[in-house]
Write a protein that holds these residues in place. Structure first.
Motif, mmCIF file in Angstrom:
data_model
loop_
_atom_site.group_PDB
_atom_site.id
_atom_site.type_symbol
_atom_site.label_atom_id
_atom_site.label_comp_id
_atom_site.label_asym_id
_atom_site.label_seq_id
_atom_site.Cartn_x
_atom_site.Cartn_y
_atom_site.Cartn_z
ATOM 1 N N ALA A 144 6.806 -0.162 -2.584
ATOM 2 C CA ALA A 144 8.206 -0.307 -2.178
ATOM 3 C C ALA A 144 8.768 -1.761 -2.801
ATOM 4 O O ALA A 144 7.548 -2.720 -3.133
ATOM 5 C CB ALA A 144 8.350 -0.312 -0.800
ATOM 6 N N ILE A 185 5.612 -8.800 3.846
ATOM 7 C CA ILE A 185 7.306 -9.072 3.838
ATOM 8 C C ILE A 185 7.472 -10.441 4.838
ATOM 9 O O ILE A 185 6.897 -10.343 6.055
ATOM 10 C CB ILE A 185 8.059 -7.841 4.427
ATOM 11 C CG1 ILE A 185 7.742 -6.570 3.437
ATOM 12 C CG2 ILE A 185 9.434 -8.200 4.281
ATOM 13 C CD1 ILE A 185 8.363 -5.305 4.145
ATOM 14 N N CYS A 216 5.648 -3.802 8.650
ATOM 15 C CA CYS A 216 4.717 -3.574 7.526
ATOM 16 C C CYS A 216 3.206 -3.819 7.768
ATOM 17 O O CYS A 216 2.877 -4.649 8.607
ATOM 18 C CB CYS A 216 5.110 -4.936 6.414
ATOM 19 S SG CYS A 216 4.020 -4.616 5.152
ATOM 20 N N ILE A 241 0.802 -1.087 -0.033
ATOM 21 C CA ILE A 241 -0.058 0.014 0.107
ATOM 22 C C ILE A 241 1.010 1.282 -0.032
ATOM 23 O O ILE A 241 0.268 2.312 0.170
ATOM 24 C CB ILE A 241 -0.738 -0.114 1.283
ATOM 25 C CG1 ILE A 241 -0.149 0.091 2.605
ATOM 26 C CG2 ILE A 241 -1.965 -1.052 0.915
ATOM 27 C CD1 ILE A 241 -1.266 0.211 3.651
ATOM 28 N N GLY A 242 2.194 1.172 -0.186
ATOM 29 C CA GLY A 242 2.975 2.171 -0.311
ATOM 30 C C GLY A 242 3.191 3.163 0.745
ATOM 31 O O GLY A 242 3.425 4.170 0.835
#
Ligand code: F3S
Length: 74
Positions: A34, A71, A66, A12-13
Motif C-alpha cells: 500500500a 506509518i 499497521c 507486508i500488504g
C-alpha cells in the motif's frame, strides 16, 4: 499541516490502512503493497504525503493499526 511517512519497502500488504482510510491509501497491485494516495518517494525510498490537521482522523487509525508499524505521522 502534518506529514505521513510510510516505509514502503517494509509494507507486508495486509491492507489495513486501505480498509480504515480508503480516501488516503491505496494498494499498488503490482507490488502487493500500500501507499498514501498522491504521496512522493523520498531519498530513503519511503513515501511522504502532507495532509491537513483536519485529515488526521483515519490516518491516525492507520498509523496505530499497521501491524508492522511503518506509518508515522509527524
Ligand atoms: Fe502495509 Fe501497514 Fe498498510 S503493512 S498495507 S502500510 S497497514
Amino acid at each position: 499541516m502534518a506529514k505521513i511517512t510510510q516505509k514502503y519497502g517494509k509494507c507486508i500488504g495486509c491492507g489495513t490502512c486501505v480498509a480504515l482510510c480508503p480516501k488516503f491509501w491505496e494498494m499498488v497491485d503490482c507490488d502487493m503493497k500500500a501507499r498514501p494516495i498522491g504521496g512522493k518517494i523520498n531519498e530513503a525510498g519511503d513515501y511522504e504525503l502532507e495532509i491537513e490537521q483536519s485529515e488526521l482522523g483515519c490516518n491516525k487509525d492507520a498509523e496505530e493499526s499497521c501491524p508492522v508499524q511503518i506509518i508515522k505521522i509527524s
